[in-house]
Design an enzyme around this catalytic site. Structure first.
Site, short mmCIF file in Angstrom:
data_model
loop_
_atom_site.label_atom_id
_atom_site.label_comp_id
_atom_site.label_asym_id
_atom_site.label_seq_id
_atom_site.Cartn_x
_atom_site.Cartn_y
_atom_site.Cartn_z
CG HIS A 62 -1.78 -1.19 1.36
ND1 HIS A 62 -1.30 -2.43 1.70
CD2 HIS A 62 -3.13 -1.32 1.21
CE1 HIS A 62 -2.31 -3.29 1.75
NE2 HIS A 62 -3.42 -2.64 1.45
CG HIS A 66 -6.01 1.79 -0.21
ND1 HIS A 66 -5.92 2.52 0.95
CD2 HIS A 66 -6.31 0.52 0.16
CE1 HIS A 66 -6.16 1.72 1.98
NE2 HIS A 66 -6.41 0.51 1.53
CD GLU A 93 -19.62 -7.24 25.38
OE1 GLU A 93 -20.45 -7.58 26.24
OE2 GLU A 93 -19.86 -6.42 24.47
CG HIS A 138 -27.92 -14.26 27.11
ND1 HIS A 138 -28.71 -13.67 26.16
CD2 HIS A 138 -27.48 -13.24 27.91
CE1 HIS A 138 -28.78 -12.37 26.36
NE2 HIS A 138 -28.03 -12.08 27.41
#
Length: 707
Positions: A30, A278, A438, A499
């Site tokens: 890149h 890029h 998280e 869950h």
């Protein structure tokens, strides 16, 4: 010095041309971002960064994180030109540069220190592994947190040992990834004035202009987070960049975002401001034209003009060396006045432990009712934290459920001091509140660990999915983070399938370098923590129950110390010759023990094998593994309230695996377990079927041999 000199420009263009050459020679990489962001990085390194190139592991160095890891050619060029030395154990020859010219010439090739994206531990000067966008940004928040905690904990009047800053160079992609938003939100709340993100806003991603997907007001968003926001309208203006960095250095009550408007592929006449700059080489002709634009010789590759390296040494090098020498002298004086604190810092930096760290670990008495392993873990964690001052952490808004709060006023909450009217909230606090974030929590834990703290991060096992990208990098970097995942099975009950984790254990076990520990009872939890704290080069996932499990009578069954080998014989046939093997982890071990006792009453011999860690077991010698799992005993039953994927390694193709094949059920835990066959009677029936099946095969084989 705010003005720009000719030598400044030569250095900037050298960074650009070296980056172009790396990508061209590799035919991969890149080039565009290094070309556009070179002035931004040069100004920071040459004029502001406090970093000793001879000692890149100096504890109070400023940190530079390339969150835009695809621009790695720029970082490698910087490390080479500034003369950063090799200090990582991965180097065979320490008397060399971290990045040599040969390394630049072998960019992205096997064995080179210039890997496709920066890799911590492989290349000195790389502070963290980056490439997955947003991760470096998240790590930088952990490093800034660590800096604040170290300063509040160890600095004393006349001894400012820790006052370093953390800089992260981010891209448009970093700004889009959710982990950076989570991390930035928390950083703003915590008022981390030692944190500076530099947003290289070139407005191009792989698919094209950011107008396709990303038109939000980033400055307004970060202002809303509580950050200070500065703008640099032209990345090529060193005075403007210097002014922005100075503003950061004088902003102590909040983190800073510097938005730098740059041009991807700057100087390449046909690829300037295009997506083609890029992620692919410019090509020979475009490279020549770009170098001509910079005033560089287009016929020279990997060329460093006279005076460039020397110029970096008189700025970057001399400033860093002087700061390090002064710090070392200060630390020597500090050691005389505060020897205990100095010893803590030494141990922390070496990832060592105090000599008596495990002297007060509890032993839990046998108890048929028992307790949840999350409960016993909380007790053990608090005991160890009393011995190790740099063991600290928290949960994603779940510490009451994960039992990860460090009890007692003296532990405190890590918060900006002004958030509280009393001393309970300050940067010395060891209880962290990550909020429902998280992913950021796991990335922040990476940054804290890279700063040599010993962090733990906790949530429910099912939510480990949210942090997997950062957790994977923990394993890749071989850093000893403690992940505590509770509510580990369908036996959490009424919360139901959303869950109840199913595929999570198999997924974590599939991650190279990650240790998964699922202890069976309170005393296995103690031994799990004993093992965890001695690990220095890998992260651990400690998997714990919500529901109570029996604390086994260790006068009847084997010592829990067998956990240290990953798997051990918990209960055995009286003659040591079982007809069937019962294998399990965690809460299901007690079910196998109950089945073992029932089989014994019926005159059937069995062996119960607790297997808390497959990874640790696989590192044992073949002799030990065969001793635990005799190859000649084919009748085997594996039991786990999760996906059965992988269990065939231990049960064999002909063994029985009692596991989950769907997403669970919302009902009380006992009802759920009964529905899916997790009860002793089902295990007994499976054991008998296995014995009959393999005895029949054995008899048939004997008959065929007799013929």
């Amino acid at each position: 010095m705010s003005e720009q000199t000719d030598l400044d420009q030569i250095c900037i263009n050298t960074l650009r041309s070296l980056s172009i050459d790396q990508v061209e020679k590799a035919h991969s990489g890149h080039p565009g971002t290094p070309m556009g962001a070179a002035p931004t990085a040069f100004c920071l390194w040459q004029r502001f960064l406090r970093y000793d190139p001879d000692n890149p592991d100096w504890p109070n160095r400023d940190r530079f994180i390339l969150s835009a890891g695809h621009a790695s050619a720029l970082l490698y060029s910087l490390l080479h030109l500034t003369g950063v030395k090799a200090t990582s154990p991965s180097y065979e020859d320490e008397d060399r540069l971290a990045v040599t010219m040969d390394d630049l010439k072998t960019f992205r090739q096997a064995g080179s220190r210039c890997t496709g994206h920066p890799e911590y531990g492989w290349t000195s000067g790389v502070e963290t592994t980056t490439g997955p966008l947003g991760q470096g940004a998240g790590d930088s928040v952990g490093m800034a947190i660590a800096g604040r905690w170290l300063a509040a904990t160890y600095n004393r009047p006349d001894f400012e040992l820790f006052n370093h800053n953390v800089y992260a160079l981010c891209s448009d992609g970093d700004m889009m990834e959710g982990v950076s938003s989570e991390a930035a939100s928390l950083a703003g709340h915590l008022k981390l004035g030692n944190l500076c993100w530099i947003y290289d806003d070139n407005r191009i991603t792989i698919e094209g202009s950011t107008d396709l997907t990303f038109t939000e007001d980033v400055a307004a968003r970060f202002s809303a987070y509580g950050w200070s926001v500065a703008h640099v309208d032209d990345a090529n203006g060193l005075p403007l960049l210097a002014e922005a960095y100075e503003t950061f250095l004088h902003t102590d009550d909040r983190p800073t975002l510097i938005i730098v408007h740059s041009h991807i592929g700057y100087g390449a006449p046909h690829k300037h401001d295009s997506r083609e700059a890029h992620g692919e080489p410019l090509g020979p002709e475009e490279s020549r034209l770009a170098k001509e634009f910079y005033g560089c010789d287009p016929d020279k590759q990997f060329y460093v003009p006279d005076g460039v390296r020397e110029y970096f040494q008189t700025g970057f090098g001399e400033r860093g060396r002087a700061a390090h020498v002064a710090w070392r002298a200060q630390f020597d004086a500090y050691r005389k006045q505060y020897p205990d604190l100095a010893e803590q810092i030494d141990r922390m930096q070496q990832r060592g432990l105090p000599g008596d760290w495990d002297s007060e670990l509890p032993t839990f008495p046998a108890d048929e009712k028992g307790m949840a392993t999350r409960e016993s873990s909380g007790k053990v964690l608090n005991t160890i934290a009393g011995k190790i001052a740099w063991l600290l952490g928290g949960a994603a808004d779940l510490s009451p459920s994960t039992k990860t709060e460090l009890k007692g006023d003296f532990y405190g909450q890590f918060q900006p001091p002004e958030q509280y009217e009393n001393a309970k909230g300050n940067y010395r606090g060891r209880n962290f509140h990550f909020g429902l974030r998280e992913h950021a929590m796991c990335a922040i834990a990476n940054g804290m660990s890279l700063s040599k703290l010993r962090p733990y991060a906790a949530s429910f096992l099912v939510f480990s999915d949210y942090g997997r990208a950062a957790l994977r990098l923990s394993a890749m970097m071989e850093i000893p983070i403690i992940y505590i995942w509770t509510h580990d099975s369908i036996s959490l009950g009424e919360d139901g399938p959303t869950h109840q984790p199913i595929a999570h254990l198999a997924s974590l076990r599939a991650t190279p370098g990650l240790v998964v520990l699922r202890p069976a009872d309170a005393n296995e939890v103690v031994e799990a923590w004993r093992l965890i704290m001695q690990l220095t080069d890998r992260p651990v996932c400690l998997i714990l129950t919500r529901q109570a499990v029996p604390t086994l009578d260790r006068t009847r069954y084997a010592s829990a110390s067998g956990l240290a080998r990953g798997a051990y014989v918990l209960a055995d046939a009286e003659d040591g010759r079982p007809a069937v093997l019962l294998l399990a982890t965690g809460s299901e071990v007690a079910l196998c023990v109950a089945a073992h006792e029932q089989l014994k009453k019926e005159g059937i011999s069995s062996r119960v094998i607790s297997m808390p860690s497959w990874e640790v077991f696989e590192h044992q010698g073949q002799e030990y593994r065969d001793e635990i799992l005799p190859p000649g005993i084919l009748a085997r039953v594996g039991v786990e309230e999760a996906s059965g994927f992988g269990w065939e390694r231990y049960t064999g193709a002909g063994g029985c695996i009692i596991a989950m094949h769907c997403f669970g059920l919302s009902a009380p835990a006992k009802v759920v377990a009964r529905r899916f066959g997790f009860e002793p009677g089902h295990i007994v029936a499976a054991a008998k079927e296995q014995i009959a099946r393999h005895n029949t095969k054995s008899t048939k084989n004997e008959s065929e041999k007799a013929r």
